[in-house]
Motif scaffolding. Sequence first.
Motif, PDB file in Angstrom:
ATOM      1  N   HIS A  77      -4.317  -2.381  30.131  1.00 27.65           N
ATOM      2  CA  HIS A  77      -5.140  -3.580  29.975  1.00 27.65           C
ATOM      3  C   HIS A  77      -4.652  -4.718  30.865  1.00 27.65           C
ATOM      4  O   HIS A  77      -5.445  -5.358  31.558  1.00 27.65           O
ATOM      5  CB  HIS A  77      -5.156  -4.038  28.513  1.00 27.65           C
ATOM      6  N   LEU A  78      -3.341  -4.985  30.838  1.00 30.06           N
ATOM      7  CA  LEU A  78      -2.805  -6.123  31.586  1.00 30.06           C
ATOM      8  C   LEU A  78      -2.949  -5.967  33.097  1.00 30.06           C
ATOM      9  O   LEU A  78      -2.957  -6.960  33.823  1.00 30.06           O
ATOM     10  CB  LEU A  78      -1.343  -6.352  31.215  1.00 30.06           C
ATOM     11  N   ASN A  79      -3.059  -4.743  33.585  1.00 22.18           N
ATOM     12  CA  ASN A  79      -3.258  -4.519  35.016  1.00 22.18           C
ATOM     13  C   ASN A  79      -4.720  -4.274  35.370  1.00 22.18           C
ATOM     14  O   ASN A  79      -5.034  -4.041  36.533  1.00 22.18           O
ATOM     15  CB  ASN A  79      -2.404  -3.336  35.492  1.00 22.18           C
ATOM     16  N   GLY A  80      -5.602  -4.340  34.367  1.00 19.90           N
ATOM     17  CA  GLY A  80      -7.021  -4.086  34.601  1.00 19.90           C
ATOM     18  C   GLY A  80      -7.707  -5.232  35.307  1.00 19.90           C
ATOM     19  O   GLY A  80      -7.290  -6.394  35.240  1.00 19.90           O
ATOM     20  N   VAL A  81      -8.796  -4.912  35.995  1.00 15.00           N
ATOM     21  CA  VAL A  81      -9.542  -5.908  36.771  1.00 15.00           C
ATOM     22  C   VAL A  81     -10.133  -6.979  35.865  1.00 15.00           C
ATOM     23  O   VAL A  81     -10.057  -8.179  36.174  1.00 15.00           O
ATOM     24  CB  VAL A  81     -10.656  -5.214  37.598  1.00 15.00           C
ATOM     25  N   GLN A  82     -10.703  -6.579  34.736  1.00 13.43           N
ATOM     26  CA  GLN A  82     -11.326  -7.557  33.841  1.00 13.43           C
ATOM     27  C   GLN A  82     -10.295  -8.547  33.302  1.00 13.43           C
ATOM     28  O   GLN A  82     -10.563  -9.751  33.225  1.00 13.43           O
ATOM     29  CB  GLN A  82     -12.015  -6.858  32.677  1.00 13.43           C
ATOM     30  N   HIS A  83      -9.126  -8.051  32.921  1.00 16.33           N
ATOM     31  CA  HIS A  83      -8.089  -8.944  32.399  1.00 16.33           C
ATOM     32  C   HIS A  83      -7.609  -9.900  33.483  1.00 16.33           C
ATOM     33  O   HIS A  83      -7.477 -11.110  33.246  1.00 16.33           O
ATOM     34  CB  HIS A  83      -6.902  -8.142  31.863  1.00 16.33           C
ATOM     35  N   LEU A  84      -7.344  -9.380  34.667  1.00 18.82           N
ATOM     36  CA  LEU A  84      -6.871 -10.244  35.754  1.00 18.82           C
ATOM     37  C   LEU A  84      -7.912 -11.291  36.126  1.00 18.82           C
ATOM     38  O   LEU A  84      -7.583 -12.449  36.402  1.00 18.82           O
ATOM     39  CB  LEU A  84      -6.484  -9.393  36.965  1.00 18.82           C
ATOM     40  N   ARG A  85      -9.171 -10.909  36.100  1.00 13.93           N
ATOM     41  CA  ARG A  85     -10.255 -11.849  36.407  1.00 13.93           C
ATOM     42  C   ARG A  85     -10.336 -12.934  35.326  1.00 13.93           C
ATOM     43  O   ARG A  85     -10.452 -14.125  35.629  1.00 13.93           O
ATOM     44  CB  ARG A  85     -11.569 -11.079  36.499  1.00 13.93           C
TER      45      ARG A  85
END
Length: 170
Positions: free
Chosen positions: A24-32
């Motif tokens: 999750h923490l490295n996912g695109v949605q989280h980073l965005r």
Amino acid sequence: MGKRYFCDYCDRSFQDNLHNRKKHLNGVQHLRAKRLWYDLFRDAAAILQEEQTKKPCRKFLQTGQCDFGSNCRFSHMTEQDLEKLSAQVQGEQRSKELWQEGADVPPGTIEDWLERRAKRLSAAQSNSALPEKPVPFQYPPGWPPVQDLPPSLQAPPPGGWPVPLGLQWG
């Protein structure tokens, strides 16, 4: 059911284990979502500097919309927007310089209020023989209209709140 991890940036929860959390923490949605959150607190100078380095988005200028939205690598600011932002940055810099030089504080600050309060208190002590007339209630500047306020923030009625008969506290 095991522990659950809740991400405030994404407003999501999932089973808490090392694999899920890393994913999750490295996912695109989280980073965005995380970047959008921190972008809310950027100062105007940083925004202006970033927007001036970008080229204008052609699709946004032609149609007023862009499929990429806030993730677009081009600027969605018009010349007028950039001028307003530049004026805001210059105003902030001027006020910061005045503050550093020790110039007078602009009106409407806490120091102004404290000064008026001290004058009012000293006048009240010197005129203690005269009966004080109550100061009418005033809402702070910038508050919404009275009818939109919750009851706890509305001014008390003239004469105070009615006390029902037989009311016992405690």
